[in-house]
Scaffold this active site. Structure first.
Site, PDB file in Angstrom:
ATOM      1  CG  LEU A 119      -1.944  -1.199   1.173  1.00 39.82           C
ATOM      2  CD1 LEU A 119      -2.822  -1.178   2.411  1.00 39.82           C
ATOM      3  CD2 LEU A 119      -2.787  -1.211  -0.087  1.00 39.82           C
ATOM      4  CB  CYS A 120       4.466   1.950  -0.121  1.00 42.25           C
ATOM      5  SG  CYS A 120       4.914   1.698   1.580  1.00 42.25           S
ATOM      6  CG  ASP A 124      23.883 -12.943   0.837  1.00 38.71           C
ATOM      7  OD1 ASP A 124      23.682 -14.173   0.920  1.00 38.71           O
ATOM      8  OD2 ASP A 124      24.345 -12.397  -0.183  1.00 38.71           O
TER       9      ASP A 124
END
Length: 166
Positions: free
Chosen positions: A75-76, A128
């Site tokens: 919803l941005c 990572d």
């Protein structure tokens, strides 16, 4: 009407209509912290990770992530970002890597989610990049530090004062 801006009167999730809002300069900063061994933190600080220079890659990943926020967070609003950066601080002895992301725009809605997304993805990238050295690295949190602009104006996180040692 709901006080939650992303809920309509019917209770369903919706994108907020910002069309009637005035454009203003908006800025937000967010922080992510990672805990690791001193040995791994020294490798990060020296740019000597198993996959290469950790902090430079994390910085670029954070910038890229900020630009993709509206595709990641449903919803941005997509925003025309005028600036994004991620800075890093390493305290090798404490085993702490701190990433501070900043995002800016001139628009009708804030850039808090872009700053937080940048910090979060930069932290995931650090993980990572060093998981070959240490699997137990912990991302301790992602937090909004400050925001400015818009109707609500200035806001800054009030952090508890450091405890005296001894």
């Amino acid at each position: 009407m709901s006080e939650l801006t992303h809920l309509g009167d019917d209770g369903h999730a919706r994108m907020v209509d910002v069309g009637g809002k005035e454009k203003s300069e908006r800025r937000a900063t967010a922080r992510a912290r990672l805990r690791m061994s001193a040995t791994t933190a020294r490798a990060v600080e020296q740019g000597d990770g198993p996959k290469g220079e950790v902090l430079g890659v994390a910085r670029i990943a954070g910038i890229q992530a900020a630009k993709q926020t509206s595709t990641l967070i449903p919803l941005c609003h997509p925003l025309p970002l005028s600036f994004v950066d991620v800075a890093a601080r390493v305290d090798a002895e404490a085993g702490l890597v701190e990433l501070i992301a900043e995002a800016r725009t001139v628009g009708q809605t804030g850039v808090e989610m872009e700053a937080m997304t940048a910090a979060a993805v930069a932290a995931l990238t650090v993980y990572d990049m060093v998981k070959g050295l240490e699997r137990g690295v912990a991302i301790e949190g992602v937090v909004l530090l400050s925001k400015s602009g818009g109707r609500s104006g200035e806001w800054r996180l009030e952090e508890p004062a450091a405890r005296p040692e001894g």
